[in-house]
Structures are given as C-alpha cells and as structure tokens.
Design a protein around this motif. Sequence first.
Motif, PDB file in Angstrom:
ATOM      1  N   ARG A 199       0.828  -1.202   0.000  1.00  0.00           N
ATOM      2  CA  ARG A 199       0.000   0.000   0.000  1.00  0.00           C
ATOM      3  C   ARG A 199       0.867   1.258   0.000  1.00  0.00           C
ATOM      4  O   ARG A 199       2.033   1.233   0.410  1.00  0.00           O
ATOM      5  N   VAL A 200       0.281   2.347  -0.443  1.00  0.00           N
ATOM      6  CA  VAL A 200       0.988   3.630  -0.463  1.00  0.00           C
ATOM      7  C   VAL A 200       1.048   4.170   0.970  1.00  0.00           C
ATOM      8  O   VAL A 200       0.026   4.278   1.645  1.00  0.00           O
ATOM      9  N   LEU A 236       4.645   9.606  -0.503  1.00  0.00           N
ATOM     10  CA  LEU A 236       3.970  10.683  -1.225  1.00  0.00           C
ATOM     11  C   LEU A 236       4.855  11.909  -1.363  1.00  0.00           C
ATOM     12  O   LEU A 236       5.748  12.151  -0.558  1.00  0.00           O
ATOM     13  N   SER A 237       4.531  12.655  -2.376  1.00  0.00           N
ATOM     14  CA  SER A 237       5.168  13.965  -2.549  1.00  0.00           C
ATOM     15  C   SER A 237       4.096  14.956  -2.981  1.00  0.00           C
ATOM     16  O   SER A 237       3.077  14.552  -3.557  1.00  0.00           O
ATOM     17  N   PRO A 277       2.837   7.313  -5.833  1.00  0.00           N
ATOM     18  CA  PRO A 277       3.634   6.387  -6.638  1.00  0.00           C
ATOM     19  C   PRO A 277       2.774   5.210  -7.098  1.00  0.00           C
ATOM     20  O   PRO A 277       1.712   4.931  -6.534  1.00  0.00           O
ATOM     21  N   SER A 278       3.227   4.541  -8.146  1.00  0.00           N
ATOM     22  CA  SER A 278       2.482   3.374  -8.616  1.00  0.00           C
ATOM     23  C   SER A 278       2.578   2.263  -7.573  1.00  0.00           C
ATOM     24  O   SER A 278       3.628   2.032  -6.986  1.00  0.00           O
ATOM     25  N   SER A 279       1.455   1.607  -7.358  1.00  0.00           N
ATOM     26  CA  SER A 279       1.405   0.547  -6.353  1.00  0.00           C
ATOM     27  C   SER A 279       0.437  -0.533  -6.836  1.00  0.00           C
ATOM     28  O   SER A 279      -0.640  -0.218  -7.353  1.00  0.00           O
ATOM     29  N   PRO A 280       0.794  -1.801  -6.654  1.00  0.00           N
ATOM     30  CA  PRO A 280      -0.121  -2.882  -7.047  1.00  0.00           C
ATOM     31  C   PRO A 280      -1.241  -3.129  -6.038  1.00  0.00           C
ATOM     32  O   PRO A 280      -2.039  -4.041  -6.217  1.00  0.00           O
ATOM     33  N   ASN A 298      -5.492   5.000  -3.921  1.00  0.00           N
ATOM     34  CA  ASN A 298      -5.084   5.734  -5.124  1.00  0.00           C
ATOM     35  C   ASN A 298      -5.867   7.032  -5.275  1.00  0.00           C
ATOM     36  O   ASN A 298      -6.011   7.533  -6.385  1.00  0.00           O
ATOM     37  N   ASN A 299      -6.361   7.556  -4.192  1.00  0.00           N
ATOM     38  CA  ASN A 299      -7.165   8.775  -4.251  1.00  0.00           C
ATOM     39  C   ASN A 299      -6.258   9.982  -4.463  1.00  0.00           C
ATOM     40  O   ASN A 299      -5.449  10.316  -3.601  1.00  0.00           O
TER      41      ASN A 299
END
Length: 199
Positions: A30-31, A36-37, A46-49, A115-116
């Motif tokens: 998870r993110v 984050l930036s 960032p991309s995350s599965p 992914n919000n």
Amino acid sequence: MESKGVGFCAVVAVLGIISAATSFAGEFTRVKASDLSVEDDSCVYPSSPALALEIVSAVFTIITQIYISVTIGGCRYCCTNDSNLNPVSKLFSGLSRAATVIGVILLLAAAALNNNEGGQVDSYGYFTCYVVKPGIFAAGAVLALLSAVFGIVAYVTLAPPATQTTTSPAVALPVGANADPEKSPVPFLPQQYPNRQYA
C-alpha cells in the motif's frame, strides 16, 4: 466425510487463502505517507499494485461466498423450515455472509482510497494527502478468510438429508406360524363412493 464434502472444503479453503493472501500482499504494498510527494498543491502517488490486489481479493471473496451458497443450497438454506439446517449451521452461514459483505466493502473502500488523488488543507494550514491507515487491508484479509472458514463450518454442520419414506396403508396379515396367504386371503374393505343421483 464423503468425497463431495472434502472437495467442497478444499475448494473453499483454496479460494479463501487466495483472497487473504492477495489482501495481505496489498497491505505490504500500500501507499504510505512517506511515499507521497506534494507538487503544485496536489499529492503525487507512486504506482502501487495494492489497488489491483485488493480488487482481486474482493472478487475472490465474492466468488467464495457464491460457491458456498450454491453448494449448500442457495436461498433454501436461509429458510427456517429446512430440515437440513440446524441452528449451528444457520448461525455460521449467516456469519459467513456478514464477513463477506463487511470484508468486500472494507477492501474496495481502502483500495479506492489508496489511489485517491488530491488532498486537503487542515485547520493548521498544512496540506495533507489521503493514505490508507495500516491494518485496513489486513482486516479485510482476515474477514475474507473468516468468510471461508464459517462457510466450511456451516457445510460440515449440515444435518444429513432425511431419507424419504413412502407411506402405504397397513395390510392385516393372518397371524400364525402355518398361515398360508393363498388359503387365507387378506380381506379388502369395499370402496365407498358418495351417493350419486341421476336425473
């Protein structure tokens, strides 16, 4: 347990493990806030599965519940007059459905939040980004696994199907060791019909 029951338990166990494993994998991927930036008052994720993993977990959880419901008997096993269900089986089938509903809602909501894009300014004037709290995906994984376990217990505690017995009228036979049905025929009562009046 017969081979059909073993097969059912094996399929549900495999589906439940897949659901839980993909959800736990989503927890680890998870993110996080440190990933984050912020650029131009916008959060860059960032991309995350994790999103794909949680959707797969939710789909497998739903498939598991459908398989449990169809195998046990669909809506028939919800009925209170079903002789194959005892209170324990009804309880665990209800718990399985409740765990499925809560788990799927939790997984999909957390996956969407993961992914919000965007953020908000808090009361102190700091710009904050949305991230999923730790343990949400893991809770969904536990609920997915519990759904499968409760479904297996509901199946195992089903009462065996009652054997159908055909009722036929009792026939009086002669009593005695040397009774011969040909010499002592069984008397039959005459059929009685309602009186009919013809014009």
